[in-house]
Design a protein around this motif. Structure first.
Motif, PDB file in Angstrom:
ATOM      1  N   GLY A  64       0.822  -1.194   0.000  1.00 35.28           N
ATOM      2  CA  GLY A  64       0.000   0.000   0.000  1.00 35.28           C
ATOM      3  C   GLY A  64       0.854   1.240   0.000  1.00 35.28           C
ATOM      4  O   GLY A  64       2.033   1.207  -0.376  1.00 35.28           O
ATOM      5  N   VAL A  65       0.258   2.356   0.429  1.00 34.11           N
ATOM      6  CA  VAL A  65       0.973   3.634   0.444  1.00 34.11           C
ATOM      7  C   VAL A  65       0.914   4.245   1.850  1.00 34.11           C
ATOM      8  O   VAL A  65      -0.073   4.095   2.562  1.00 34.11           O
ATOM      9  CB  VAL A  65       0.378   4.626  -0.585  1.00 34.11           C
ATOM     10  N   LYS A  66       1.996   4.926   2.204  1.00 35.39           N
ATOM     11  CA  LYS A  66       2.046   5.621   3.481  1.00 35.39           C
ATOM     12  C   LYS A  66       1.566   7.062   3.359  1.00 35.39           C
ATOM     13  O   LYS A  66       1.337   7.735   4.364  1.00 35.39           O
ATOM     14  CB  LYS A  66       3.478   5.595   4.033  1.00 35.39           C
ATOM     15  N   ASP A  67       1.454   7.534   2.124  1.00 35.86           N
ATOM     16  CA  ASP A  67       0.931   8.870   1.871  1.00 35.86           C
ATOM     17  C   ASP A  67       0.262   8.841   0.508  1.00 35.86           C
ATOM     18  O   ASP A  67       0.663   8.075  -0.380  1.00 35.86           O
ATOM     19  CB  ASP A  67       2.047   9.916   1.885  1.00 35.86           C
ATOM     20  N   TYR A  68      -0.754   9.661   0.290  1.00 41.32           N
ATOM     21  CA  TYR A  68      -1.478   9.656  -0.979  1.00 41.32           C
ATOM     22  C   TYR A  68      -0.593  10.177  -2.104  1.00 41.32           C
ATOM     23  O   TYR A  68       0.056  11.210  -1.968  1.00 41.32           O
ATOM     24  CB  TYR A  68      -2.762  10.473  -0.851  1.00 41.32           C
ATOM     25  N   GLY A  69      -0.561   9.420  -3.165  1.00 40.79           N
ATOM     26  CA  GLY A  69       0.293   9.760  -4.290  1.00 40.79           C
ATOM     27  C   GLY A  69       1.680   9.174  -4.198  1.00 40.79           C
ATOM     28  O   GLY A  69       2.464   9.280  -5.143  1.00 40.79           O
ATOM     29  N   ALA A  70       2.002   8.531  -3.073  1.00 41.32           N
ATOM     30  CA  ALA A  70       3.320   7.912  -2.911  1.00 41.32           C
ATOM     31  C   ALA A  70       3.386   6.612  -3.709  1.00 41.32           C
ATOM     32  O   ALA A  70       2.369   6.052  -4.121  1.00 41.32           O
ATOM     33  CB  ALA A  70       3.605   7.641  -1.444  1.00 41.32           C
ATOM     34  N   THR A  71       4.591   6.130  -3.913  1.00 39.23           N
ATOM     35  CA  THR A  71       4.781   4.859  -4.605  1.00 39.23           C
ATOM     36  C   THR A  71       4.369   3.717  -3.679  1.00 39.23           C
ATOM     37  O   THR A  71       4.803   3.666  -2.526  1.00 39.23           O
ATOM     38  CB  THR A  71       6.252   4.688  -5.008  1.00 39.23           C
ATOM     39  N   PRO A  72       3.530   2.787  -4.155  1.00 41.11           N
ATOM     40  CA  PRO A  72       3.159   1.642  -3.313  1.00 41.11           C
ATOM     41  C   PRO A  72       4.391   0.852  -2.876  1.00 41.11           C
ATOM     42  O   PRO A  72       5.362   0.732  -3.626  1.00 41.11           O
ATOM     43  CB  PRO A  72       2.258   0.811  -4.234  1.00 41.11           C
ATOM     44  N   GLU A  73       4.337   0.333  -1.658  1.00 46.52           N
ATOM     45  CA  GLU A  73       5.471  -0.415  -1.119  1.00 46.52           C
ATOM     46  C   GLU A  73       4.984  -1.526  -0.203  1.00 46.52           C
ATOM     47  O   GLU A  73       3.816  -1.571   0.190  1.00 46.52           O
ATOM     48  CB  GLU A  73       6.397   0.524  -0.345  1.00 46.52           C
ATOM     49  N   SER A 117      -3.695   7.318  -5.242  1.00 50.21           N
ATOM     50  CA  SER A 117      -3.491   8.770  -5.350  1.00 50.21           C
ATOM     51  C   SER A 117      -4.395   9.562  -4.413  1.00 50.21           C
ATOM     52  O   SER A 117      -4.190  10.758  -4.204  1.00 50.21           O
ATOM     53  CB  SER A 117      -3.741   9.228  -6.787  1.00 50.21           C
ATOM     54  N   GLY A 118      -5.424   8.897  -3.868  1.00 49.98           N
ATOM     55  CA  GLY A 118      -6.374   9.591  -3.009  1.00 49.98           C
ATOM     56  C   GLY A 118      -7.523  10.214  -3.755  1.00 49.98           C
ATOM     57  O   GLY A 118      -8.354  10.909  -3.160  1.00 49.98           O
ATOM     58  N   ALA A 119      -7.640   9.941  -5.059  1.00 53.75           N
ATOM     59  CA  ALA A 119      -8.681  10.555  -5.877  1.00 53.75           C
ATOM     60  C   ALA A 119     -10.077  10.063  -5.515  1.00 53.75           C
ATOM     61  O   ALA A 119     -11.068  10.742  -5.770  1.00 53.75           O
ATOM     62  CB  ALA A 119      -8.407  10.295  -7.358  1.00 53.75           C
ATOM     63  N   TYR A 120     -10.179   8.882  -4.928  1.00 57.46           N
ATOM     64  CA  TYR A 120     -11.478   8.317  -4.561  1.00 57.46           C
ATOM     65  C   TYR A 120     -11.769   8.424  -3.065  1.00 57.46           C
ATOM     66  O   TYR A 120     -12.604   7.711  -2.534  1.00 57.46           O
ATOM     67  CB  TYR A 120     -11.550   6.849  -4.972  1.00 57.46           C
ATOM     68  N   GLY A 121     -11.079   9.308  -2.397  1.00 58.02           N
ATOM     69  CA  GLY A 121     -11.265   9.440  -0.961  1.00 58.02           C
ATOM     70  C   GLY A 121      -9.959   9.199  -0.231  1.00 58.02           C
ATOM     71  O   GLY A 121      -9.024   8.607  -0.772  1.00 58.02           O
TER      72      GLY A 121
END
Length: 307
Positions: A5-14, A46-50
């Motif tokens: 997943g991501v630790k911040d929106y828009g970050a690279t999944p890890e 990216s956080g585009a859906y919430g």
């Protein structure tokens, strides 16, 4: 447990280490056998859906076995093979509401393969119903080589619709096996010219555009539909649903997953109508690369992730 997943929106999944979930009242805990990769996974990251709490585990499709059930659950018991949709399926475990989009996995495919079905399969089924595709009709399918496209080609041809599959690259053999009557390679020929000159000079009955994300491209494809026909967009190229523009009904399709639709999808697989083509199977730690590859297009079938 291990997850991606991501630790911040828009970050690279890890690769992440997150707490293992537990089944609350009315919930089912599933040990994930595999998760399906979808283009929407990158958009979710990216956080585009919430923006739910971080870190956010990615993935919405899963197949696996019930590990435990919460109080009040009556439909499932430990060990049951299931598939469906839930938030955060790139993980070793996922929790789903019993009344949500979860159902018995089809018997005709390996359990891990069923993870490729929910989003793409439900989308294909839903499009056929929304556009009311009938036997003898012509269906122009833009973006036929990916997961939704390959499922839709099979389901439409099984209804005796004539599928004209548009791809990037030569996919005539594979899509022909799936039931496409005609395959058009956009790198080798002009779609409009082929349709108007050789196939349907007066226009096709149904357009399903899985590719065009802007109104201009969608409008260009819609011109290949005759008056009274139907044009479906899955990419937001039209905001209308059921409206008639220039004599063609426009449908902005959004999948609405449910246990009932999953049961119908499993029936198509077990009945032999729908075959599942898994292009790639990758371990959990390679999920970020799989998401990036799918996001940039060019998928041939489905990719699944194994925790």
């Amino acid at each position: 447990m291990r997850a991606v997943g991501v630790k911040d929106y828009g970050a690279t999944p890890e690769l992440l280490d997150v707490p293992k979930p537990t089944a609350g009242p009315g919930q089912v805990l599933v040990r994930v056998e595999a998760a399906g990769v979808n283009p929407v996974d990158a958009i979710v990251a990216s956080g585009a859906y919430g923006k739910p709490p971080l870190p956010q585990v990615l993935g919405v499709d899963f197949a696996g076995r019930v590990e435990a059930v919460g109080a009040g659950v009556t439909r499932y018991t430990a060990g049951d093979p299931v598939f469906g949709r839930a938030a955060g399926t790139y993980a070793e475990y996922v929790v789903v509401d019993e009344s949500g989009p979860i159902g018995p996995a089809p018997d005709a495919v390996e359990l891990k393969t069923a993870a490729a079905l929910p989003t793409a399969g439900l989308t294909a089924l839903g499009i056929l119903d929304a556009a009311e595709v009938r036997g003898g009709e012509s269906l122009l399918l833009i973006g036929a080589a990916g997961g939704v496209g390959t499922f839709l080609t099979q389901l439409a041809s099984a209804r005796d619709a004539r599928v004209l599959a548009v791809t990037r690259g030569d996919e005539s053999v594979r899509l022909g096996l799936f039931g496409a009557a005609v395959t058009i390679d956009t790198s080798a020929e002009d779609v409009a010219g082929r349709i108007c000159r050789d196939e349907y000079p007066d226009g096709v009955d149904v357009l399903v555009d899985l590719v065009s994300a802007d109104g201009e491209a969608f409008e260009a494809n819609k011109k290949l539909v005759h008056d009274g026909g139907v044009a479906v967009s899955t990419r937001g190229a039209t905001r209308e649903r059921g409206s008639v523009q220039s004599g063609v009904e426009e449908i902005a399709f959004r999948v609405q997953p449910s246990a009932e639709l999953l049961a119908a999808l499993a029936k198509e697989v077990d009945g032999g109508t729908l075959r599942v083509f898994v292009e790639a199977e990758v371990p959990l730690e390679q999920a970020p690369q799989a998401v990036a590859r799918i996001q940039h297009g060019g998928a041939r079938g489905k990719t699944i992730v194994k925790p």
